[in-house]
Design an enzyme around this catalytic site. Structure first.
Site, PDB file in Angstrom:
ATOM      1  N   GLY A  10       0.810  -1.238   0.103  1.00 45.91           N
ATOM      2  CA  GLY A  10       0.255  -0.397   0.053  1.00 45.91           C
ATOM      3  C   GLY A  10       0.990   1.215   0.420  1.00 45.91           C
ATOM      4  O   GLY A  10       2.022   1.432   0.794  1.00 45.91           O
ATOM      5  N   ARG A  71       0.744  -4.973  -4.579  1.00 46.41           N
ATOM      6  CA  ARG A  71       1.206  -5.965  -4.175  1.00 46.41           C
ATOM      7  C   ARG A  71       1.080  -7.618  -5.057  1.00 46.41           C
ATOM      8  O   ARG A  71       0.912  -7.445  -5.859  1.00 46.41           O
ATOM      9  CB  ARG A  71      -0.395  -6.716  -3.232  1.00 46.41           C
ATOM     10  N   ASP A 102       5.537  -5.115   6.091  1.00 35.90           N
ATOM     11  CA  ASP A 102       5.684  -6.298   6.669  1.00 35.90           C
ATOM     12  C   ASP A 102       5.553  -7.037   5.360  1.00 35.90           C
ATOM     13  O   ASP A 102       6.774  -8.074   4.856  1.00 35.90           O
ATOM     14  CB  ASP A 102       4.980  -6.300   8.223  1.00 35.90           C
ATOM     15  N   THR A 125       4.084   2.753   5.732  1.00 36.61           N
ATOM     16  CA  THR A 125       2.629   2.107   5.681  1.00 36.61           C
ATOM     17  C   THR A 125       2.207   3.624   6.825  1.00 36.61           C
ATOM     18  O   THR A 125       2.912   3.553   7.645  1.00 36.61           O
ATOM     19  CB  THR A 125       2.730   0.613   6.112  1.00 36.61           C
ATOM     20  N   ASP A 127      -0.475   2.485   8.784  1.00 38.88           N
ATOM     21  CA  ASP A 127      -0.990   1.715   9.835  1.00 38.88           C
ATOM     22  C   ASP A 127      -0.293   2.199  11.417  1.00 38.88           C
ATOM     23  O   ASP A 127      -0.847   2.141  12.159  1.00 38.88           O
ATOM     24  CB  ASP A 127      -1.174   1.039   9.332  1.00 38.88           C
ATOM     25  N   ASP A 129       2.164  -0.344  11.873  1.00 40.51           N
ATOM     26  CA  ASP A 129       1.904  -1.362  12.669  1.00 40.51           C
ATOM     27  C   ASP A 129       3.142  -2.357  13.081  1.00 40.51           C
ATOM     28  O   ASP A 129       3.221  -3.358  13.120  1.00 40.51           O
ATOM     29  CB  ASP A 129       0.741  -2.069  12.276  1.00 40.51           C
ATOM     30  N   ARG A 171      -6.024  -1.259   9.638  1.00 31.80           N
ATOM     31  CA  ARG A 171      -6.084  -3.103   9.681  1.00 31.80           C
ATOM     32  C   ARG A 171      -5.934  -3.328  11.195  1.00 31.80           C
ATOM     33  O   ARG A 171      -7.192  -2.547  11.229  1.00 31.80           O
ATOM     34  CB  ARG A 171      -4.721  -3.584   9.136  1.00 31.80           C
TER      35      ARG A 171
END
Length: 321
Positions: A10, A71, A102, A125, A127, A129, A171
């Site tokens: 992404g 992706r 990741d 990213t 996120d 995360d 997410r």
């Protein structure tokens, strides 16, 4: 030395700033730089081009990525991995900078451990995360986008005495919801890391309504539920003027914030420096405002922790009327 750079997974704001720094730093150190188109898919298909200082003029602020991204399930297969390495070998590329999350880092790890390619990962990213770094590229810009969205929502919700459930990305990580929610004065923040029952949501909203607070904003992390489902359940349970919305991919678009531009530049410079020093299979991060690099296996094995203290502060600030 020849170095390649790709953006994968992404897209996130700050990727272009990192590409800019990778290219300019590599050229400054006498290396040649190649941009890989559309992430690992482009690497597998041999789609790359040499980059010059002119190639990255005027891209620092741009959202998205000028290299394109995708992706790539094929990169998870031995055949795809062999093709990716073949492209690097045929072009005499010794080092590869991977900007992504990741999943993208897993590809970098394979190229390093299986084929001996000098790889460096930069966390791109929204996120936020990844546990080894305090912040990832795009997170700050995404939070700002959500803040602006909630500000505009609040304007119309207030005059109509209406509440809204706002679903944000992330997410299974609630960082965007938490940081955007607390800085927007949201009346409730729901994240996957902290269990919140439906009854607690009803109780909070009913308390606010009883005390004359009608323009309630509930920020809902996508990993904790769907805004449209929450709206339907609340409408069935209580009398409330309510709407729901999904901020969606707006969070990934638009110009990169100051913080993400600077972070991308610092990380890109550090990644090239590490490759020039012979380092490999590592990822770049930021800890206590210091740029660091860490073994990719150790970094990905770390478990992300949620800032419960900040979450508790958010709850304390909105519980009394």
């Amino acid at each position: 030395m020849r170095i390649a750079v790709l953006t994968s997974g992404g897209d996130s704001q700050g990727m272009n700033a990192a590409v800019y720094a990778v290219v300019r730093t590599a050229l400054d150190n006498g290396a040649e730089v190649f941009g890989v188109e559309d992430g690992y898919q482009g690497l597998i298909e041999g789609r790359l081009h040499q980059m010059t200082a002119k190639s990255v003029d005027g891209i620092i602020h741009l959202g998205g990525t000028v290299l394109g991204t995708s992706r790539c399930p094929e990169m998870k297969t031995p055949e795809g991995q062999d093709k990716a390495y073949k492209t690097l070998k045929e072009n005499d590329i010794e080092g590869l900078v991977v900007i992504g999350g990741d999943g993208s880092f897993q590809g970098a790890k394979i190229l390093a451990t299986k084929y001996g390619v000098k790889t460096m990962g930069i966390p791109g990213t929204i996120d936020n995360d990844l546990a080894y770094t305090d912040f990832t590229l795009g997170f700050d810009s995404a939070v700002n986008a959500v803040m602006q969205t909630i500000k505009m929502l609040r304007d119309t919700m207030t005059c109509n005495k209406r509440s809204c459930v706002v679903e944000v990305m992330g997410r299974n990580c609630g960082d965007i919801a938490l940081h955007a929610g607390i800085t927007s004065g949201a009346e409730m923040i729901i994240v996957p890391e902290v269990r919140t029952t439906f009854e607690e949501v009803v109780e909070r909203l009913q308390y606010n309504l009883d005390h004359g607070k009608f323009d309630n904003i509930i920020v809902l992390a996508e990993g904790a539920g769907k805004a449209v489902d929450m709206e339907a359940k609340l409408r069935a349970k209580m009398e409330i003027n309510l709407r729901s919305m999904v901020v969606g991919h707006l969070q990934r678009g638009g110009d990169a914030s100051y913080a993400d531009r600077l972070l991308g530049i610092r990380m890109g410079e550090h990644a090239v420096k590490c490759i020039m020093e012979g380092k490999s299979s590592r990822v770049v991060g930021i800890v206590h405002d210091q740029i660091i690099d860490e073994d990719i296996v150790e970094a990905l094995a770390k478990r992300k922790s949620f800032d419960r203290s900040l979450y508790d502060i958010a709850n304390k600030l909105v519980t009394s009327y």
